[in-house]
Design a protein around this motif. Structure first.
Motif, PDB file in Angstrom:
ATOM      1  N   UNK A  59       3.096   8.732  -4.956  1.00  0.00           N
ATOM      2  CA  UNK A  59       2.139   7.945  -6.000  1.00  0.00           C
ATOM      3  C   UNK A  59       1.601   6.797  -5.289  1.00  0.00           C
ATOM      4  N   UNK A  60       1.568   6.413  -4.032  1.00  0.00           N
ATOM      5  CA  UNK A  60       0.847   5.508  -3.430  1.00  0.00           C
ATOM      6  C   UNK A  60       1.223   4.222  -3.964  1.00  0.00           C
ATOM      7  N   UNK A  61       2.575   4.191  -4.207  1.00  0.00           N
ATOM      8  CA  UNK A  61       3.097   2.921  -4.723  1.00  0.00           C
ATOM      9  C   UNK A  61       3.140   1.659  -3.478  1.00  0.00           C
ATOM     10  N   UNK A  62       2.686   0.551  -3.730  1.00  0.00           N
ATOM     11  CA  UNK A  62       2.676  -0.248  -2.570  1.00  0.00           C
ATOM     12  C   UNK A  62       4.103  -0.900  -2.624  1.00  0.00           C
ATOM     13  N   UNK A  63       4.463  -0.771  -1.299  1.00  0.00           N
ATOM     14  CA  UNK A  63       5.997  -1.864  -1.057  1.00  0.00           C
ATOM     15  C   UNK A  63       6.085  -1.940   0.519  1.00  0.00           C
ATOM     16  N   UNK A  64       6.988  -2.938   0.762  1.00  0.00           N
ATOM     17  CA  UNK A  64       7.192  -3.622   2.090  1.00  0.00           C
ATOM     18  C   UNK A  64       8.691  -3.054   2.676  1.00  0.00           C
ATOM     19  N   UNK A  65       8.470  -3.341   4.060  1.00  0.00           N
ATOM     20  CA  UNK A  65       9.820  -3.248   4.740  1.00  0.00           C
ATOM     21  C   UNK A  65       9.885  -4.312   5.290  1.00  0.00           C
ATOM     22  N   UNK A  67      11.596  -6.225   8.018  1.00  0.00           N
ATOM     23  CA  UNK A  67      11.969  -6.389   9.164  1.00  0.00           C
ATOM     24  C   UNK A  67      10.623  -7.148  10.108  1.00  0.00           C
ATOM     25  N   UNK A  68      11.123  -7.489  11.431  1.00  0.00           N
ATOM     26  CA  UNK A  68       9.981  -8.236  12.008  1.00  0.00           C
ATOM     27  C   UNK A  68       9.165  -6.947  12.520  1.00  0.00           C
ATOM     28  N   UNK A  69       7.931  -7.072  12.297  1.00  0.00           N
ATOM     29  CA  UNK A  69       7.139  -6.203  12.984  1.00  0.00           C
ATOM     30  C   UNK A  69       6.861  -6.459  14.640  1.00  0.00           C
ATOM     31  N   UNK A  70       7.398  -7.502  15.174  1.00  0.00           N
ATOM     32  CA  UNK A  70       7.594  -7.608  16.637  1.00  0.00           C
ATOM     33  C   UNK A  70       8.551  -6.931  17.082  1.00  0.00           C
ATOM     34  N   UNK A  71       9.505  -6.530  16.319  1.00  0.00           N
ATOM     35  CA  UNK A  71      10.800  -5.929  16.727  1.00  0.00           C
ATOM     36  C   UNK A  71      10.491  -4.413  16.569  1.00  0.00           C
ATOM     37  N   UNK A  72      10.009  -3.905  15.524  1.00  0.00           N
ATOM     38  CA  UNK A  72       9.648  -2.595  15.383  1.00  0.00           C
ATOM     39  C   UNK A  72       8.318  -2.614  14.443  1.00  0.00           C
ATOM     40  N   UNK A  73       7.165  -2.452  15.100  1.00  0.00           N
ATOM     41  CA  UNK A  73       5.983  -2.320  14.466  1.00  0.00           C
ATOM     42  C   UNK A  73       5.635  -1.137  13.268  1.00  0.00           C
ATOM     43  N   UNK A  74       4.623  -1.370  12.484  1.00  0.00           N
ATOM     44  CA  UNK A  74       4.441  -0.347  11.450  1.00  0.00           C
ATOM     45  C   UNK A  74       3.956   0.794  12.014  1.00  0.00           C
ATOM     46  N   UNK A  79       1.218   5.053   5.591  1.00  0.00           N
ATOM     47  CA  UNK A  79      -0.182   4.889   4.583  1.00  0.00           C
ATOM     48  C   UNK A  79      -0.325   3.436   4.325  1.00  0.00           C
ATOM     49  N   UNK A  80      -1.448   2.989   4.010  1.00  0.00           N
ATOM     50  CA  UNK A  80      -1.716   1.656   3.613  1.00  0.00           C
ATOM     51  C   UNK A  80      -1.016   1.233   2.421  1.00  0.00           C
ATOM     52  N   UNK A  81      -0.107   2.100   1.861  1.00  0.00           N
ATOM     53  CA  UNK A  81       0.711   1.459   0.714  1.00  0.00           C
ATOM     54  C   UNK A  81       1.958   0.791   1.242  1.00  0.00           C
ATOM     55  N   UNK A  82       2.212   1.100   2.496  1.00  0.00           N
ATOM     56  CA  UNK A  82       3.340   0.344   3.243  1.00  0.00           C
ATOM     57  C   UNK A  82       3.220  -0.563   4.017  1.00  0.00           C
ATOM     58  N   UNK A  83       3.740  -1.757   4.090  1.00  0.00           N
ATOM     59  CA  UNK A  83       3.381  -2.716   5.093  1.00  0.00           C
ATOM     60  C   UNK A  83       4.734  -3.348   5.675  1.00  0.00           C
ATOM     61  N   UNK A  84       4.767  -3.673   7.190  1.00  0.00           N
ATOM     62  CA  UNK A  84       6.093  -4.409   7.548  1.00  0.00           C
ATOM     63  C   UNK A  84       5.596  -5.796   7.553  1.00  0.00           C
ATOM     64  N   UNK A  85       6.382  -6.600   6.857  1.00  0.00           N
ATOM     65  CA  UNK A  85       6.052  -8.094   6.596  1.00  0.00           C
ATOM     66  C   UNK A  85       6.879  -8.913   7.209  1.00  0.00           C
TER      67      UNK A  85
END
Length: 97
Positions: A59-65, A67-74, A79-85
């Motif tokens: 359903x392309x629901x926006x959500x975040x992960x 953890x540090x994107x420096x440690x594990x980048x997206x 998809x654009x609905x997921x972001x590493x913050x």
């Protein structure tokens, strides 16, 4: 499954996709009862059936992960609905005014 690429030299796009779907299925199996209990008894919504494992992505629901994107980048295939913050830290109540 992603490691198979290094062993076989083949592309792993479908393996990567299927491994995420499989992990989502196992997580859903463990949490389905709690989610449906909350939906039915707390907020008065009908239960989610067996398709619940993939509802966020399908359903392309926006959500975040978180953890540090420096440690594990997206990963590029998310998809654009997921972001590493990054990480969240709860400050103690004495630091608030």
């Amino acid at each position: 499954l992603e490691a198979l690429n290094h062993l076989t030299g083949e592309g792993t796009g479908w393996r990567n996709y299927m491994s995420y779907r499989l992990v989502d299925e196992f997580i859903w199996l463990g949490l389905k009862d709690q989610f449906n209990d909350f939906r039915q008894n707390v907020i008065g919504l009908p239960p989610i059936g067996n398709w619940g494992a993939h509802v966020l992505n399908d359903k392309m629901v926006p959500f975040v992960k978180m953890w540090s994107p420096s440690l594990v980048p997206k990963p590029e295939d998310w998809g654009e609905n997921v972001d590493v913050v990054g990480n969240f830290f709860l400050h103690t109540a004495s630091e608030y005014t």
